[in-house]
Write a protein that holds these residues in place. Structure first.
Motif, PDB file in Angstrom:
ATOM      1  N   GLY A 180      73.780  -5.807  19.107  1.00 41.64           N
ATOM      2  CA  GLY A 180      72.998  -6.841  19.776  1.00 41.64           C
ATOM      3  C   GLY A 180      72.776  -6.548  21.246  1.00 41.64           C
ATOM      4  O   GLY A 180      71.729  -6.873  21.805  1.00 41.64           O
ATOM      5  N   ALA A 181      73.749  -5.901  21.878  1.00 43.62           N
ATOM      6  CA  ALA A 181      73.630  -5.615  23.309  1.00 43.62           C
ATOM      7  C   ALA A 181      72.705  -4.441  23.593  1.00 43.62           C
ATOM      8  O   ALA A 181      71.930  -4.459  24.553  1.00 43.62           O
ATOM      9  N   GLU A 182      72.750  -3.405  22.758  1.00 44.21           N
ATOM     10  CA  GLU A 182      72.019  -2.179  23.056  1.00 44.21           C
ATOM     11  C   GLU A 182      70.704  -2.052  22.292  1.00 44.21           C
ATOM     12  O   GLU A 182      69.801  -1.343  22.744  1.00 44.21           O
ATOM     13  N   ALA A 183      70.593  -2.673  21.155  1.00 42.51           N
ATOM     14  CA  ALA A 183      69.378  -2.528  20.342  1.00 42.51           C
ATOM     15  C   ALA A 183      68.995  -3.865  19.723  1.00 42.51           C
ATOM     16  O   ALA A 183      69.092  -4.050  18.506  1.00 42.51           O
ATOM     17  N   PRO A 184      68.547  -4.826  20.544  1.00 45.53           N
ATOM     18  CA  PRO A 184      68.234  -6.152  19.993  1.00 45.53           C
ATOM     19  C   PRO A 184      67.089  -6.129  18.978  1.00 45.53           C
ATOM     20  O   PRO A 184      67.078  -6.906  18.031  1.00 45.53           O
ATOM     21  N   LEU A 185      66.116  -5.224  19.173  1.00 50.82           N
ATOM     22  CA  LEU A 185      65.012  -5.158  18.218  1.00 50.82           C
ATOM     23  C   LEU A 185      65.498  -4.668  16.865  1.00 50.82           C
ATOM     24  O   LEU A 185      65.140  -5.224  15.818  1.00 50.82           O
ATOM     25  N   ARG A 237      59.679  -9.289  24.028  1.00 48.21           N
ATOM     26  CA  ARG A 237      59.103  -8.139  24.718  1.00 48.21           C
ATOM     27  C   ARG A 237      59.311  -6.858  23.904  1.00 48.21           C
ATOM     28  O   ARG A 237      58.408  -6.021  23.784  1.00 48.21           O
ATOM     29  N   ALA A 238      60.510  -6.715  23.322  1.00 52.79           N
ATOM     30  CA  ALA A 238      60.788  -5.525  22.509  1.00 52.79           C
ATOM     31  C   ALA A 238      59.891  -5.486  21.282  1.00 52.79           C
ATOM     32  O   ALA A 238      59.372  -4.425  20.905  1.00 52.79           O
ATOM     33  N   ARG A 239      59.680  -6.633  20.651  1.00 51.64           N
ATOM     34  CA  ARG A 239      58.821  -6.675  19.459  1.00 51.64           C
ATOM     35  C   ARG A 239      57.385  -6.321  19.808  1.00 51.64           C
ATOM     36  O   ARG A 239      56.733  -5.525  19.116  1.00 51.64           O
ATOM     37  N   LEU A 240      56.860  -6.901  20.886  1.00 58.30           N
ATOM     38  CA  LEU A 240      55.478  -6.631  21.262  1.00 58.30           C
ATOM     39  C   LEU A 240      55.296  -5.181  21.709  1.00 58.30           C
ATOM     40  O   LEU A 240      54.265  -4.556  21.423  1.00 58.30           O
ATOM     41  N   SER A 241      56.281  -4.631  22.383  1.00 53.84           N
ATOM     42  CA  SER A 241      56.203  -3.221  22.775  1.00 53.84           C
ATOM     43  C   SER A 241      56.185  -2.325  21.543  1.00 53.84           C
ATOM     44  O   SER A 241      55.469  -1.313  21.494  1.00 53.84           O
ATOM     45  N   ASP A 242      56.961  -2.702  20.536  1.00 50.97           N
ATOM     46  CA  ASP A 242      56.986  -1.914  19.312  1.00 50.97           C
ATOM     47  C   ASP A 242      55.656  -2.013  18.580  1.00 50.97           C
ATOM     48  O   ASP A 242      55.173  -1.027  17.999  1.00 50.97           O
ATOM     49  N   ILE A 243      55.027  -3.189  18.618  1.00 45.48           N
ATOM     50  CA  ILE A 243      53.713  -3.346  17.985  1.00 45.48           C
ATOM     51  C   ILE A 243      52.685  -2.477  18.701  1.00 45.48           C
ATOM     52  O   ILE A 243      51.837  -1.824  18.062  1.00 45.48           O
TER      53      ILE A 243
END
Length: 739
Positions: free
Chosen positions: A696-701, A334-340
């Motif tokens: 890893g907990a706060e910024a997985p992307l 989800r984080a990757r797609l939101s960034d895209i």
């Protein structure tokens, strides 16, 4: 050895993927033949020099700004006229000819310290000098007449190119900027195709094909625009073109970040909702169409209606919402797609700025354009600074100048002793073939010799059935236009038609119809001398130069990442302007390394054992930069001290590893083992409370992107190790002895 011969044969016959320069060919033919016909009809004593001046000066016109073209052509005219006078005077005194050749040719070959245009002018001046030596004047007055005739022919070529064949001052800059958007469109289309297949080798091929090409387009446009704006009072169109150039650069950076994030998604998947890549592929195709609209808007003169593109990140956000509602994606996906989606939206914003600016390009400046960085102004350094910087035998320019001067002097001595027919063809061949590097010299020698042989045979065939002088002049006009038109495609083709032109012209003027074999023999002698001078006079193999170029590219990678790390250390977003400058410097350093590698492959004595590791090093230098570009696109700063501490430790380890890798490549040693990067960022480690746990907990992307950066470094490290294992022992010794 057999494979190398095949590679050289392919290089000789390789055609550049460009169109023939038809207009340049026609202009050169007119610049050459009008003085020839006029001089012959009026029985002028300097008819030959009128033609030489016209052809050479027309040859210098490589396009660009009006001011730059005038300066290049005018400077060449003066240099060639002075060379004709001095060469004619020196040719009257054989004892003076040898030292005069050494000094004059070496000096003009050293003109390369001032850039490519000065190097071409220097070559023409040296060539004119040796022609004048071979055709000595009857006295000081005759030598002066030769120089004036050269100026006359040059003036005609300048009038033809700059007045009778008019150009618009900003047209070269507009075409250069439009070419940048065309390259961006090609890259967006490539991304759209690749994202639907998502094979790793396809991503790699796209990066290798597009990144260097787009950077070269941007640098050409930057240089052309700076030269066009120099000394002009009008600011509206120049400022808008500057905004457009910066917009093209920003779109390029956005596409790099998008490509890197898209590759991290992995292979496509099918499900009840569908793959969100389809929305991205459509948006990228629309982005390519927008870039092509920008090409049209920048190139055309009149006003046009502004296109209204409808692509951005909304369609991807809608698809992402459906996937999220059904619980079909992980937190990281989800984080990757939101960034895209964010990157697509920002790319659309940059395209909007470019469209607004391009639609106002033809009109007067009524409002301030969007902000853009100014082009770097050339520093007002002393004219002697480049000379002083290269007065050392470590300078490739000085070594080349000495090599050319000594070899050309040897050719002049041979011509003075053996007095071959048209002996200056030997010296012209030497000057034409010799390049600063061994590989290009060897390639040009092959093309020159083979082209001369083919052209000589064609000249013999033409002379045997066509003796009518009027028909011959018409044919020679066509061959002269062809030879210049075909230079961008292949130098060998230029040589074929140049040989036909000048052999038949010499035969027509002298009545001696047996000069084609003379041209072939003289070219063979000159080619042998050029290769001997290249291999035995201060020659330095590209094998010893390439490691320094590759190390520079790796250090530019390191500096790019260091800019990111500095911002993280202070909890701030990245400095966009500073990182853009670092990214440009990295692009240029990588282009230099790739150019050096191509020269290395063209060297006849190059061993092929280490090609694959070197190609991997070059490729993943760009891959490392692509991940850094993605990291630089982040707008948020590290949020907590724990995250900043983890990033600081990672950055220190990365900085030390990149510097060690660059040093190992430069000096031919084994790189040190890499630190435990996965533990530093908490990626797939068994202890969740390690130093990278907060990341890893706060910024997985961000953690995922740093893992990709680590992966590129590991490939670079492995390739450097394999390169060392593949090189022969003698090469190890040369690399270790560089410092």
């Amino acid at each position: 050895m057999r494979r190398q011969l095949l590679d050289h044969a392919r290089a000789v016959a390789r055609f550049a993927p460009v169109r023939p320069a038809v207009k340049a060919g026609l202009r050169a033919a007119l610049a050459f033949f009008v003085p020839t016909v006029v001089g012959t009809a009026l029985h002028l004593p300097g008819a030959l020099w009128l033609a030489v001046g016209g052809f050479n000066t027309s040859f210098v016109d490589k396009g660009g700004s009006y001011h730059a073209r005038f300066r290049a052509m005018g400077g060449t005219a003066l240099a060639a006229a002075a060379s004709a006078v001095l060469g004619g005077l020196a040719g009257m005194h054989p004892a003076l000819a040898i030292p005069a050749t050494l000094l004059w040719v070496t000096a003009w070959s050293f003109a390369g310290v001032y850039g490519a245009a000065a190097n071409l002018t220097g070559n023409i001046a040296a060539t004119t000098f040796v022609i004048a030596l071979g055709l000595p004047s009857g006295g000081a007055l005759a030598a002066l007449e030769s120089g004036l005739a050269v100026l006359g022919g040059s003036a005609w070529a300048m009038v033809l190119s700059l007045v009778l064949w008019p150009i618009r001052p900003y047209r070269p800059a507009r075409k250069a900027v439009a070419a940048c958007f065309g390259a961006v469109a090609d890259y967006a289309e490539g991304l759209s195709r690749t994202v639907q297949g998502a094979r790793e080798e396809a991503w790699q091929a796209l990066i290798q094909e597009q990144h260097g090409r787009i950077r070269e387009h941007l640098e050409v446009a930057r240089t052309t625009l700076a030269a066009t704006r120099h000394g002009r009072g009008e600011r509206g169109r120049g400022e808008r073109l500057l905004v457009l150039l910066e917009s093209a650069d920003a779109m390029f950076m956005g596409l790099i970040a998008l490509g890197e994030q898209l590759e991290s998604l992995g292979p496509p998947v099918s499900g009840p909702v569908g793959d969100p890549r389809a929305a991205v592929a459509v948006a990228l195709l629309e982005c390519a169409n927008t870039a092509r609209d920008l090409v049209r808007l920048v190139e055309q003169e009149g006003r046009s209606r502004r296109p209204q593109p409808e692509w951005d990140g909304r369609a991807l956000r809608d698809a992402l919402g459906d996937l999220d509602a059904r619980g079909l994606i992980t937190r990281l996906e989800r984080a990757r797609l939101s960034d895209i989606a964010r990157l697509l939206t920002e790319l659309r914003e940059r395209a909007d700025v470019a469209l607004d600016t391009a639609c106002r390009l033809p009109g007067p400046l009524t409002e301030a354009p969007p902000p853009a960085r100014e082009l770097a102004e050339e520093s007002h350094a002393s004219l002697m600074d480049p000379v002083r910087a290269h007065l050392t035998l470590d300078s490739e320019v000085l070594r080349h100048a000495l090599r050319v001067g000594v070899t050309t002097t040897a050719a002049v001595w041979i011509a003075s002793v053996f007095r071959p027919n048209h002996g200056y063809w030997v010296t012209i061949t030497v000057l034409t073939i010799m390049q600063p590097y061994t590989g290009p010299t060897f390639l040009k020698a092959l093309q020159r010799v083979l082209g001369t042989v083919v052209g000589g045979l064609l000249a013999i065939a033409v002379a045997s059935w066509l003796q009518n002088p009027y028909a011959m002049m018409g044919l020679l006009f066509c061959t002269a236009a062809l030879c210049v038109s075909l230079i961008p495609l292949n130098y060998g083709l230029f040589t074929v038609f140049a040989t036909v032109t000048f052999v038949l012209l010499a035969e027509l003027g002298s009545g001696d119809w047996t000069l084609a074999p003379v041209r072939i023999v003289n070219t063979l002698i000159g080619g042998a001398l050029a290769l001997a001078g290249t291999f035995f006079l201060w020659q330095r193999s590209e094998e010893t130069r390439f490691p320094a170029q590759l190390a520079d590219a790796l250090r530019a990678d390191r500096a790019f990442f260091a800019g990111l790390a500095e911002a993280w250390r202070h909890g701030l977003p990245p400095d966009t302007a500073a990182l853009t400058a670092a990214r440009r410097k990295l692009g240029l350093a990588t282009i230099n390394a790739e150019t050096s590698f191509q020269r290395l492959l063209n060297e006849p004595r190059w061993r092929t054992e280490a090609v694959e590791p070197l190609m991997t090093l070059l490729a993943f230098t760009r891959r490392f930069a692509a991940v850094c570009t993605l990291l630089a696109s982040r707008r948020s700063a590290p949020s907590t001290p724990e995250v900043r501490e983890a990033l600081s430790r990672y950055a220190q380890a990365m900085d030390a590893s990149m510097e060690d890798l660059a040093d190992a490549v430069l000096h031919g040693r084994q790189p040190k083992p890499l630190p435990a990067f996965d533990e530093l960022i908490g990626w797939n480690v068994p202890h969740p409370d390690g130093p990278g746990a907060a990341l890893g907990a706060e910024a997985p992307l961000l953690q995922s992107q740093l893992e990709r950066l680590t992966r590129q470094l590991r490939v670079l490290h492995t390739a450097a190790t394999r390169r060392l294992e593949a090189l022969p022992l003698a090469t190890h010794s040369r690399l270790k002895g560089l410092n």
